[in-house]
Design a protein around this motif. Structure first.
Motif, PDB file in Angstrom:
ATOM      1  N   TYR A   1       3.667  50.606-104.448  1.00 19.16           N
ATOM      2  CA  TYR A   1       2.450  50.623-105.272  1.00 19.16           C
ATOM      3  C   TYR A   1       1.890  49.205-105.450  1.00 19.16           C
ATOM      4  O   TYR A   1       0.671  49.004-105.478  1.00 19.16           O
ATOM      5  CB  TYR A   1       2.731  51.240-106.637  1.00 19.16           C
ATOM      6  N   LYS A   2       2.772  48.227-105.594  1.00 20.93           N
ATOM      7  CA  LYS A   2       2.326  46.835-105.750  1.00 20.93           C
ATOM      8  C   LYS A   2       1.550  46.373-104.521  1.00 20.93           C
ATOM      9  O   LYS A   2       0.506  45.719-104.644  1.00 20.93           O
ATOM     10  CB  LYS A   2       3.540  45.939-105.978  1.00 20.93           C
ATOM     11  N   CYS A   3       2.052  46.741-103.342  1.00 19.08           N
ATOM     12  CA  CYS A   3       1.355  46.360-102.108  1.00 19.08           C
ATOM     13  C   CYS A   3       0.008  47.060-102.001  1.00 19.08           C
ATOM     14  O   CYS A   3      -0.995  46.435-101.628  1.00 19.08           O
ATOM     15  CB  CYS A   3       2.220  46.685-100.892  1.00 19.08           C
ATOM     16  N   ILE A   4      -0.024  48.353-102.332  1.00 18.13           N
ATOM     17  CA  ILE A   4      -1.298  49.085-102.290  1.00 18.13           C
ATOM     18  C   ILE A   4      -2.279  48.482-103.287  1.00 18.13           C
ATOM     19  O   ILE A   4      -3.467  48.331-103.001  1.00 18.13           O
ATOM     20  CB  ILE A   4      -1.074  50.587-102.563  1.00 18.13           C
ATOM     21  N   SER A   5      -1.765  48.105-104.463  1.00 12.57           N
ATOM     22  CA  SER A   5      -2.622  47.509-105.483  1.00 12.57           C
ATOM     23  C   SER A   5      -3.211  46.177-105.016  1.00 12.57           C
ATOM     24  O   SER A   5      -4.349  45.843-105.344  1.00 12.57           O
ATOM     25  CB  SER A   5      -1.822  47.297-106.773  1.00 12.57           C
ATOM     26  N   ALA A   6      -2.449  45.417-104.231  1.00 13.15           N
ATOM     27  CA  ALA A   6      -2.968  44.163-103.690  1.00 13.15           C
ATOM     28  C   ALA A   6      -4.123  44.420-102.737  1.00 13.15           C
ATOM     29  O   ALA A   6      -4.989  43.562-102.558  1.00 13.15           O
ATOM     30  CB  ALA A   6      -1.858  43.390-102.985  1.00 13.15           C
ATOM     31  N   GLY A   7      -4.136  45.617-102.123  1.00 15.60           N
ATOM     32  CA  GLY A   7      -5.248  45.993-101.256  1.00 15.60           C
ATOM     33  C   GLY A   7      -6.416  46.566-102.027  1.00 15.60           C
ATOM     34  O   GLY A   7      -7.578  46.317-101.708  1.00 15.60           O
TER      35      GLY A   7
ATOM     36  N   LEU B   1      -4.443  50.390 -96.974  1.00 15.69           N
ATOM     37  CA  LEU B   1      -4.357  49.467 -98.100  1.00 15.69           C
ATOM     38  C   LEU B   1      -2.959  48.871 -98.220  1.00 15.69           C
ATOM     39  O   LEU B   1      -2.801  47.699 -98.602  1.00 15.69           O
ATOM     40  CB  LEU B   1      -4.743  50.178 -99.394  1.00 15.69           C
ATOM     41  N   PHE B   2      -1.951  49.658 -97.902  1.00 14.47           N
ATOM     42  CA  PHE B   2      -0.577  49.135 -97.920  1.00 14.47           C
ATOM     43  C   PHE B   2      -0.428  48.016 -96.896  1.00 14.47           C
ATOM     44  O   PHE B   2       0.171  46.970 -97.180  1.00 14.47           O
ATOM     45  CB  PHE B   2       0.406  50.261 -97.624  1.00 14.47           C
TER      46      PHE B   2
END
Length: 278
Positions: free
Chosen positions: A43-49, A112-113
């Protein structure tokens, strides 16, 4: 930074990725119950996108009422070589590299990931006592196998199927593949998830509104695994799943769906990822 993954000219589809990590510190003790940490990192990686999309996926997901799905899953960390300290509940890692497979059915989540992982580019899997600091070295696409109407799958992470609590029971019950309710509930879960995917138009090429998959458990003694989520917090819960092999007959699009989403409940917590048996 991990070398830029050249996806700009690629049509992003549902995909499975293999992520290669390397240890970035001399701390090499990994808690046995690390699945929640991986899910949070995804989720953190997706959120960065895209922070808004990550919030939607984490808080709600796809579906309605009490049927919501995130449409991604992941397998166990490949941490070989290692030694498991049973009394402490930790793995002691002897190598410097680890790998992880993550599978996305929603193309936007996959894209996004990939974008976000180039921003985050590191991970910490662990709690306040034990954990490992990792850097992301490489991303690889795991090609989808040739799908047939009848496929044999091996669960690489435990498959979780539950039923509501009955009279005299305080909690819902996790079912063994040997339970007579297991296969019907597994099929219902698959049909509901696939139906939601069709309704929200997520990469469904053909619709199969009335498909009735056939599932046969091939393993006579499935292996039970109890996994604790959110350890050392007030939200700590334990989830039981099983590792086994099974044969499934279903339309090709459904087989592809299984490959990308997994089988059973709690896929986004690392349950139900499958591999194809030759």
């Amino acid at each position: 930074m991990v070398s830029e993954f050249i996806f700009n000219n690629i049509n992003i589809d549902p995909m499975r990725l293999q992520i290669i990590f390397s240890l970035k510190s001399n701390k090499n003790f990994l808690p046995a119950n690390y699945q929640h940490h991986i899910s949070s990192w995804i989720y953190k990686c997706i959120s960065a996108g895209d922070k808004e999309f990550a919030g939607f996926l984490h808080q709600k997901g796809y579906g309605e009422r009490n049927k919501h799905f995130k449409f991604f899953t992941f397998g166990p960390l490949d941490i070989r070589p290692y030694h498991f300290h049973k009394t402490r509940g930790v793995f002691e890692l002897y190598g410097n590299q680890l790998s992880l497979q993550v599978s996305f059915f929603v193309p936007e989540a996959a894209e996004l990931f990939i974008k976000g992982i180039n921003v985050v580019n590191e991970a910490y899997f662990g709690d306040k006592i034990n954990g490992i600091q990792l850097g992301v070295d490489e991303l690889r696409i795991v090609p989808e196998p040739l799908m047939l109407n009848t496929m044999t799958y091996k669960l690489v992470s435990p498959c979780c199927i539950s039923r509501p609590a009955q009279e005299g029971e305080k909690h819902s019950q996790y079912l063994s593949p040997q339970d007579r309710e297991f296969v019907p509930r597994l099929i219902d879960n698959l049909k509901i998830k696939y139906g939601v995917a069709q309704n929200v138009l997520i990469h469904i090429e053909e619709e199969h509104p009335d498909f009735e998959p056939k599932v046969r458990v091939l393993t006579s003694q499935p292996k039970s695994k109890l996994i604790t989520i959110k350890t050392l917090t007030k939200h700590e819960i334990s989830v039981r799943g099983w590792l086994f092999e099974c044969q499934i007959t279903a339309p090709l699009d459904v087989q592809s769906f299984i490959w990308n989403v997994g089988l059973g409940e709690k896929g986004s917590m690392g349950f139900g990822m499958v591999d194809v048996k030759p």
